[in-house]
Design a protein around this motif. Structure first.
Motif, PDB file in Angstrom:
ATOM      1  N   MET A  62      -1.558   0.498  -9.520  1.00 47.96           N
ATOM      2  CA  MET A  62      -2.109   0.387  -8.087  1.00 47.96           C
ATOM      3  C   MET A  62      -3.312   0.902  -8.234  1.00 47.96           C
ATOM      4  N   TYR A  99      -3.751   3.915  -2.009  1.00 45.89           N
ATOM      5  CA  TYR A  99      -3.461   2.828  -3.087  1.00 45.89           C
ATOM      6  C   TYR A  99      -3.023   1.491  -2.747  1.00 45.89           C
ATOM      7  N   SER A 100      -3.344   0.513  -3.448  1.00 42.79           N
ATOM      8  CA  SER A 100      -2.742  -0.829  -2.920  1.00 42.79           C
ATOM      9  C   SER A 100      -2.867  -1.590  -4.183  1.00 42.79           C
ATOM     10  N   CYS A 101      -2.119  -2.818  -4.243  1.00 43.41           N
ATOM     11  CA  CYS A 101      -1.983  -3.883  -5.111  1.00 43.41           C
ATOM     12  C   CYS A 101      -1.172  -4.975  -4.628  1.00 43.41           C
ATOM     13  N   THR A 146       0.922  -1.369   0.038  1.00 44.36           N
ATOM     14  CA  THR A 146      -0.043  -0.031  -0.280  1.00 44.36           C
ATOM     15  C   THR A 146       0.894   1.290   0.107  1.00 44.36           C
TER      16      THR A 146
END
Length: 848
Positions: free
Chosen positions: A799, A812-814, A763
């Motif tokens: 992301m 934001y995340s991935c 994140t």
């Protein structure tokens, strides 16, 4: 005598032969074997004497012979066959494929065009490539036009004196013997354009040459409206100093665009072949602002997205740049029409942050005005990205928006008559478009070895005859003794392995690499059972003393009594000699200093004819090489110590010749045929025909650049350029708000070491302020770390917004899949969302 007026008398063509006059004035004939044979059968010896120039040829054919042909049913049937093909391809071609309409124009600008030796408007590879591009565009039925300069004296003719010193001569081209005609407007008046030069206005008239269905417009400053000192601007190619080059490039770029406007061919797409024509973008901006009633900022969203820029030079110093005090006054007239300052215009051709007196770089100007930019081979694209990385601070080198389209050669132009007959028999009448035929490769394998070898031996014999004739001409001009004349008329041997080296004599091409160990070379040349012979040709630039010294060194070596019949230099290299060499040699030698060969196309032409390449892994050969179709010199190493490099690669060259090339050629089995060599010839033909044709090259430009640029032209100019105006406002807004973006360090959510097959959750908090998430891309950048602040190879993963933390702040995340064991590093960045022009706008990038 003074003030002599001249006139030209052309033959009276009988009515049944009327098409011959149309044919001779369209260069379509020069890549149509049937059309060439049509001219040749009129009088073969006279055709050769006239250098394959049909206009000159027509003035020397006796009127009686023309009357005979008018009643020759066989000749008329042959002519009718050619006319039907001409009508199908040129007069009545099919409609253009979408997105092109009847109004579409792709304008291809180049400093030189090499179409045929009878039209000497070229110096070397850049011009030959441009000529092949026009021919392939005609084959593809693209709505393309060429734009160049009309050189009354062209490039120089080369002559060598007794000591091997290069002498240059600039004979005037006989305009009556060229397939040109003056361009006139709708009122029947000659089209004239004017541009501002360092000494004041420069006027130019416009000529046109038909290249199949493609018109080539050429600007000529030799007009009465110019004072005498300006009439010679377009006299010679690549002559004079910085001031002359600037005036030529102003005429080419600005004058070329104005010529297209005058003839009603305002381009949808502009393709600038090297930076010489970068000034065309300034005229495009001016025309767009004046015609469509838009402001400069809006025009700057349209012009780059409809412009293609091809760079050919792998050395920064090889690109033109001009002092601002020289270029500035010439560009001053644009300030009022564009509504901007001269400093702002000059800044388009300067690195960002430069002082106002920084020279104007034609590369930087060209790239600033083009969204689509490419090198001319995969390696050259990589070199160009490294060379110009500083123009895009903040992005990784491999992301610099310079891609590549590897050059190609026009197959029909360069294939020998004998090979063309084989290809037509085994592939079909459209063999030169074989890259469109999936089964054609297999059909090449079906050619009988005996047929292919017989065709090649015929080409080699023709090459040797040409060399003997040219050598005799060279020595006759020097008033050589009878004994010497008899010797030169018998140089070379029909049955000996023939190696050719022919190209521009620049020092990085190392024409003398073979001479590192003279005794070893002489042993190869004079081997009693497996001898080798070498043919050299090429010109050094008139101001390149080092290049001229290379020529002298080769000639001095070739004067030794025991090798002079097998080691020769042919002067005045041109397209005619090039065809003989690339069709008749057995091996094509190329040993540039890697990575200074941007592409190199002569080896492609040789490969199409089954001539095997022996080359350093540079330029195109990095992509074309495989052990079944040629040989490499070295393994693609790059050196800083050039003397050491020359010693190492000379040894590699000798080893390849002695241990691989020579044994393969002389390995004869049943029937006396070199079966392994023939197998490599077929592999070479397939490799070049399918991977390195101009048809493939032009198709790549069309698929990757032209179509997208044409669609941009349509979409961005509809509804009073509403979309472009919206892009302009967004661009101004992003640049204003971008400095406020803050991106934290990305956080690794893993609590323990990971295993292959698991996923890593990452994140990052991003503060965008007034910028919306749908205006940007947040990307995770990861790869193996090379150092504490650099990744060896970078991969990118998008992301997504996981949570809006507060106004303008987002999490934001991935998930990153762990597919391979090893140590990895990662970081995150923010870039604009949009097309390539938006994503890689310099200065619009933020890293964590």
């Amino acid at each position: 005598m003074r003030n002599i007026q001249t006139f030209q008398v052309f033959p009276s063509i009988p009515e049944p032969l009327a098409f011959m006059e149309i044919l001779m004035r369209n260069l379509w004939w020069c890549w149509q074997r049937d059309a060439i044979e049509l001219f040749r059968r009129i009088n073969p010896s006279l055709w050769n004497e006239c250098g394959g120039n049909p206009i000159l040829f027509s003035t020397r054919v006796q009127q009686k012979r023309l009357e005979e042909l008018a009643g020759d049913t066989s000749f008329l049937a042959h002519m009718e066959r050619v006319r039907e093909n001409f009508d199908r391809q040129v007069t009545h071609p099919p409609a253009h494929d979408p997105p092109y309409t009847s109004e579409a124009t792709i304008a291809y600008f180049s400093m030189e065009f090499g179409l045929h030796e009878s039209v000497p408007l070229y110096s070397g590879g850049l011009g030959i490539l441009a000529g092949d591009h026009l021919k392939a565009a005609s084959d593809h039925n693209l709505p393309l036009v060429g734009v160049g300069l009309f050189y009354r004296q062209g490039y120089f003719r080369q002559f060598l004196n007794d000591d091997g010193h290069q002498q240059e001569a600039y004979p005037e081209n006989d305009i009556y013997m060229l397939p040109v005609k003056r361009v006139r407007n709708a009122s029947g008046e000659d089209v004239m354009v004017s541009v501002m030069g360092p000494e004041g206005p420069i006027h130019a008239m416009v000529w046109v040459i038909a290249v199949g269905s493609v018109p080539l417009y050429l600007l000529d400053t030799n007009v009465l409206e110019n004072p005498p000192e300006l009439r010679d601007i377009t006299a010679r190619l690549y002559s004079g100093g910085s001031r002359r080059r600037l005036t030529q490039e102003l005429v080419l770029g600005i004058g070329g665009m104005r010529a297209l406007e005058a003839v009603g061919r305002v381009p949808w797409v502009v393709h600038m072949n090297e930076g010489h024509s970068a000034f065309a973008s300034l005229e495009r901006l001016h025309h767009m602002v004046a015609t469509h009633g838009i402001d400069l900022k809006t025009a700057l969203e349209i012009v780059p997205r409809t412009t293609v820029f091809t760079t050919h030079t792998p050395v920064a110093a090889g690109h033109d740049d001009f002092p601002t005090d020289l270029a500035g006054p010439c560009l001053e007239p644009f300030t009022e029409g564009l509504g901007t300052t001269l400093d702002a215009i000059l800044a388009w051709g300067q690195p960002r942050g430069s002082t106002p007196d920084t020279p104007l770089s034609m590369f930087i100007l060209g790239k600033r005005m083009s969204a689509y930019c490419n090198g001319v081979s995969a390696l050259h694209g990589k070199v160009a990205r490294r060379m110009w990385h500083h123009l895009w601070p903040g992005i990784n080198e491999d992301e610099v928006p310079i891609t590549h389209v590897t050059n190609g050669v026009h197959i029909a132009t360069w294939t020998s008559t004998e090979n063309a007959q084989l290809f037509e028999r085994y592939i079909g009448p459209d063999w030169h478009l074989a890259n469109r035929q999936p089964n054609a490769s297999q059909r090449l394998d079906d050619i009988y070895d005996e047929e292919l070898w017989r065709a090649h031996e015929t080409s080699r014999a023709r090459l040797i005859r040409t060399c003997r004739r040219r050598m005799a001409q060279q020595y006759r001009r020097r008033n050589a003794a009878v004994k010497v004349m008899k010797a030169v008329e018998n140089v070379l041997d029909q049955d000996v392995l023939t190696v050719a080296f022919a190209r521009r004599f620049a020092t990085y091409k190392r024409a003398d690499l073979l001479l590192q160990d003279p005794e070893r070379l002489e042993a190869m040349i004079n081997h009693p059972e497996r001898p080798v012979q070498f043919i050299f040709a090429g010109k050094a630039h008139p101001q390149d003393d080092e290049g001229k010294a290379l020529i002298r060194r080769l000639i001095e070596f070739g004067r030794k009594a025991d090798i002079r019949h097998r080691f020769i230099f042919i002067e005045d290299y041109d397209m005619h000699l090039a065809r003989r060499l690339i069709q008749g040699a057995d091996v094509w030698l190329n040993n540039p200093r890697r990575p200074f060969e941007a592409c190199g196309t002569s080896g492609m032409k040789a490969a199409v004819n089954g001539v095997l390449n022996l080359s350093v892994l540079d330029g195109w050969w990095c992509e074309g090489y495989s052990a079944d179709c040629g040989w490499s010199i070295g393994r693609g190493e790059e050196f800083e110590d050039y003397e050491y490099q020359d010693r190492i690669e000379a040894q590699a060259l000798y080893n390849a010749l002695e241990n691989e090339v020579i044994p393969c050629f002389y390995e004869r089995e049943s029937g006396g045929l070199p079966l392994r060599w023939l197998e490599m010839m077929k592999a070479s033909m397939k490799m070049a025909m399918y991977g390195f044709s101009a048809q493939r090259m032009v198709n790549d430009y069309n698929q990757f650049f032209y179509r997208a640029a044409a669609e941009n032209h349509h979409h961005l100019l509809t509804e009073n350029a509403a979309k472009a105006q919206h892009m302009s406002r967004d661009s101004v807004r992003l640049r204003k708000l971008w400095p406020k973006i803050v991106i934290d360090f990305p956080i690794n959510q893993a609590e323990s070491p990971l295993r292959v097959g698991e996923r890593l959750d990452i994140t990052v908090m991003v503060k965008l302020g007034e910028i919306k998430p749908d205006e940007v891309e947040v990307e995770l950048c990861y790869g193996h770390p090379r150092s504490v602040d650099r990744l060896d190879v970078t991969y990118y993963q998008k992301m997504m917004v996981a949570e809006e933390l507060s106004a303008g702040r987002y999490l934001y995340s991935c998930q990153l899949p762990c597919e391979t064991a090893g140590r990895y590093g990662f970081t995150a960045r923010v870039i604009p969302r949009g097309d390539i022009w938006t994503r890689y706008a310099p200065g619009l990038i933020a890293w964590s």
